[in-house]
Design a protein around this motif. Structure first.
Motif, PDB file in Angstrom:
ATOM      1  N   ASP A 127      52.878  41.413  46.886  1.00  0.00           N
ATOM      2  CA  ASP A 127      53.337  39.899  47.139  1.00  0.00           C
ATOM      3  C   ASP A 127      53.153  38.882  46.129  1.00  0.00           C
ATOM      4  O   ASP A 127      53.146  37.741  46.181  1.00  0.00           O
ATOM      5  N   ILE A 128      52.525  39.532  45.108  1.00  0.00           N
ATOM      6  CA  ILE A 128      52.414  38.542  43.845  1.00  0.00           C
ATOM      7  C   ILE A 128      53.159  39.252  42.720  1.00  0.00           C
ATOM      8  O   ILE A 128      52.944  40.660  42.303  1.00  0.00           O
ATOM      9  N   ASP A 129      53.377  38.748  41.750  1.00  0.00           N
ATOM     10  CA  ASP A 129      54.142  39.051  40.466  1.00  0.00           C
ATOM     11  C   ASP A 129      52.956  39.668  39.136  1.00  0.00           C
ATOM     12  O   ASP A 129      53.086  39.048  38.183  1.00  0.00           O
TER      13      ASP A 129
ATOM     14  N   ALA B 228      39.905  40.804  41.349  1.00  0.00           N
ATOM     15  CA  ALA B 228      41.177  40.757  41.478  1.00  0.00           C
ATOM     16  C   ALA B 228      41.968  41.743  42.558  1.00  0.00           C
ATOM     17  O   ALA B 228      41.970  42.710  42.310  1.00  0.00           O
ATOM     18  N   LYS B 229      42.284  40.965  43.563  1.00  0.00           N
ATOM     19  CA  LYS B 229      42.789  41.650  44.931  1.00  0.00           C
ATOM     20  C   LYS B 229      43.970  42.379  44.863  1.00  0.00           C
ATOM     21  O   LYS B 229      44.205  43.167  45.502  1.00  0.00           O
ATOM     22  N   ILE B 230      44.698  42.235  43.690  1.00  0.00           N
ATOM     23  CA  ILE B 230      46.041  42.944  43.795  1.00  0.00           C
ATOM     24  C   ILE B 230      45.836  44.320  43.550  1.00  0.00           C
ATOM     25  O   ILE B 230      46.818  45.187  43.873  1.00  0.00           O
ATOM     26  N   LEU B 231      44.739  44.745  43.002  1.00  0.00           N
ATOM     27  CA  LEU B 231      44.708  46.534  42.500  1.00  0.00           C
ATOM     28  C   LEU B 231      43.137  46.756  43.081  1.00  0.00           C
ATOM     29  O   LEU B 231      42.273  46.047  43.088  1.00  0.00           O
ATOM     30  N   HIS B 232      43.340  47.899  43.875  1.00  0.00           N
ATOM     31  CA  HIS B 232      42.121  48.645  44.299  1.00  0.00           C
ATOM     32  C   HIS B 232      41.301  49.190  43.135  1.00  0.00           C
ATOM     33  O   HIS B 232      41.673  49.693  42.303  1.00  0.00           O
ATOM     34  N   PRO B 233      40.118  48.674  43.192  1.00  0.00           N
ATOM     35  CA  PRO B 233      39.274  49.090  41.982  1.00  0.00           C
ATOM     36  C   PRO B 233      39.310  50.380  41.488  1.00  0.00           C
ATOM     37  O   PRO B 233      39.277  50.723  40.192  1.00  0.00           O
TER      38      PRO B 233
ATOM     39  N   LEU C  31      53.887  45.222  40.490  1.00  0.00           N
ATOM     40  CA  LEU C  31      55.104  44.367  40.644  1.00  0.00           C
ATOM     41  C   LEU C  31      55.299  43.781  41.921  1.00  0.00           C
ATOM     42  O   LEU C  31      54.564  43.917  42.857  1.00  0.00           O
ATOM     43  N   ASN C  32      56.212  42.726  42.055  1.00  0.00           N
ATOM     44  CA  ASN C  32      56.354  41.714  43.210  1.00  0.00           C
ATOM     45  C   ASN C  32      57.440  42.179  44.167  1.00  0.00           C
ATOM     46  O   ASN C  32      58.571  42.053  43.709  1.00  0.00           O
ATOM     47  N   THR C  33      57.176  42.646  45.444  1.00  0.00           N
ATOM     48  CA  THR C  33      57.942  42.828  46.456  1.00  0.00           C
ATOM     49  C   THR C  33      59.241  41.847  46.559  1.00  0.00           C
ATOM     50  O   THR C  33      60.239  41.946  46.723  1.00  0.00           O
ATOM     51  N   MET C  34      58.750  40.442  46.691  1.00  0.00           N
ATOM     52  CA  MET C  34      59.342  39.254  46.933  1.00  0.00           C
ATOM     53  C   MET C  34      60.312  38.896  45.658  1.00  0.00           C
ATOM     54  O   MET C  34      61.330  38.016  45.883  1.00  0.00           O
ATOM     55  N   GLU C  35      59.926  39.120  44.545  1.00  0.00           N
ATOM     56  CA  GLU C  35      60.907  38.989  43.386  1.00  0.00           C
ATOM     57  C   GLU C  35      60.841  40.246  42.316  1.00  0.00           C
ATOM     58  O   GLU C  35      60.093  40.265  41.418  1.00  0.00           O
TER      59      GLU C  35
END
Length: 437
Positions: free
Chosen positions: A219-221, A253-258, A274-278
């Motif tokens: 949910d973040i670009d 950085a929480k967007i990616l599993h280490p 990539l961003n599901t919302m955008e």
């Protein structure tokens, strides 16, 4: 073939689940990896905790509460009677299983089976949804091809051996759905790749079949140059190297599993965030290439404990550090940062389950000091030995903040600093102003 992974928020409601087809192209060869519906894994952890504690009443109530949420989910996702019936059969099967655990002996083995139910539910329901709108897909059970070995490391050759025949059986199909996170262990028991493991699943699948690309949809670009929850005006990073992405993922950085970077790196599979919302946003591309001469991003990791061992026996002695590290190895406790002097070594950990035993053993070497409530601030970029000026800019940005430890030179991509957690917000904002504005 591409691997597309969608996290819990991307399938967090019937509406969001139906909108995945705005991204998924059924005419392209794709394996879609789904997490559990957002909130489900937390509920399953609660259920397992109650059952482990022997509180069957609370465990059964938690099962019923989650079941009611899924009944509503099915009604909204599958309005047509025929497919709603199929959806109800799926949730009834899984929740009857969960409810039945109140009558059995409950151990850590059953706990892992409970935690697997979230991904099994989301993938089955999405598969039925695709059928309901006439989109052909094949549901691949991850427990048939995802496995860890005796060291709890993923067995990629096993995945290749068992997944490729399944794809070959359905070579007329292009769209495949499977579960993230779950696997079997070396004993054949249901297990998992730990929280956030759906990213890891996607990367492992990409490596196993030598996919064209792995896409992680959240949910973040993309990965930002700082924590957007704390710092205003952050921007997504267009390109990172695998090493840079691994440093950022590990240090907060929480967007990616280490761990998810390493299989793709080893098998040279590009990864896109990539961003599901955008969906039209460019996101972040992770490859072996790195943009030289730039500081890329800042991240922070909380919950850090610092340990200093001071001993005159270190002076001119060999084997001292080995003996110190063996203590942490015995208690399976990873070390994040380390700095040394002639008579002392300081290091950090974020797993403190065995801290009392570790301290007791370390005290045989010398004086031990322990400091809690710290954060590691990690600055990632091109810090090669031929570069100059970047490290001084980092320290300049933190000149008003007490620094407990500095780690520089361990890699060409990272300067890490240990500070009290109360200074973290100020540190991230100050560094952002100094490095990016």
């Amino acid at each position: 073939m591409k691997i597309l992974k969608f996290g819990g928020t991307s399938v967090g409601s019937p509406e969001r689940m139906t909108k995945l087809l705005d991204i998924i192209n059924p005419n392209e060869e794709q394996i879609v990896v789904l997490s559990a519906v957002s909130g489900t894994t937390n509920s399953l952890v609660e259920i397992a905790t109650h059952f482990l504690a022997g509180d069957k009443k609370k465990g059964s109530e938690a099962v019923e509460n989650l079941y009611q949420k899924y009944k509503t989910f099915v009604i909204e996702l599958l309005p047509a009677a025929e497919f709603q019936e199929q959806g109800n059969e799926v949730i009834d099967y899984h929740f009857n299983f969960l409810a039945g655990l109140a009558n059995d002996i409950f151990t850590s083995i059953e706990e892992k089976v409970v935690l697997a139910q979230g991904e099994l539910l989301s993938t089955n329901l999405y598969h039925i949804y695709l059928k309901s709108i006439g989109v052909p897909s094949v549901l691949l059970p991850a427990l048939d091809f995802m496995k860890t070995d005796e060291d709890n490391e993923p067995d990629i050759p096993f995945t290749t051996k068992h997944l490729m025949p399944l794809l070959e059986q359905h070579k007329d199909n292009k769209l495949f759905i499977t579960q993230g996170y779950i696997c079997r262990n070396s004993f054949g028991e249901v297990d998992n790749l730990r929280r956030g493991g759906s990213d890891y699943t996607a990367s492992l699948l990409g490596a196993a079949i030598l996919a064209e690309e792995v896409q992680i949809w959240t949910d973040i670009d993309g990965m930002h140059n700082n924590d957007p929850r704390i710092v205003k005006g952050t921007k997504p990073i267009a390109q990172l190297s695998f090493d840079e992405a691994a440093e950022l993922a590990y240090f907060g950085a929480k967007i990616l599993h280490p761990q998810s970077v390493f299989p793709a790196q080893k098998y040279k599979i590009p990864v896109r965030l990539l961003n599901t919302m955008e969906p039209s946003a460019a996101g972040t591309l992770i490859t072996h290439n790195s943009e030289k001469g730039k500081i890329k991003s800042i991240a922070a990791k909380d919950g850090i404990t610092a340990i200093r061992i001071q001993s005159s026996r270190m002076l001119l002695a060999y084997g001292f550090l080995r003996r110190v590290f063996e203590v942490f190895e015995r208690y399976k406790t990873p070390i994040d940062m380390i700095t040394t002097s002639e008579v002392a070594v300081s290091l950090t950990i974020d797993e403190t389950a065995h801290l009392p035993q570790i301290i007791e053993e370390l005290e045989s070497f010398g004086t031990v000091e322990v400091d809690t409530n710290h954060s590691i601030v990690c600055v990632v970029g091109d810090f090669g030995s031929e570069k100059h000026g970047f490290a001084s800019r980092v320290l300049e940005g933190l000149k008003h903040i007490p620094i407990r430890m500095i780690s520089y030179g361990g890699s060409n991509y990272n300067v890490s600093l240990l500070i009290l957690s109360e200074y973290k917000t100020e540190a991230l904002r100050s560094l952002h102003n100094r490095l990016f504005e």
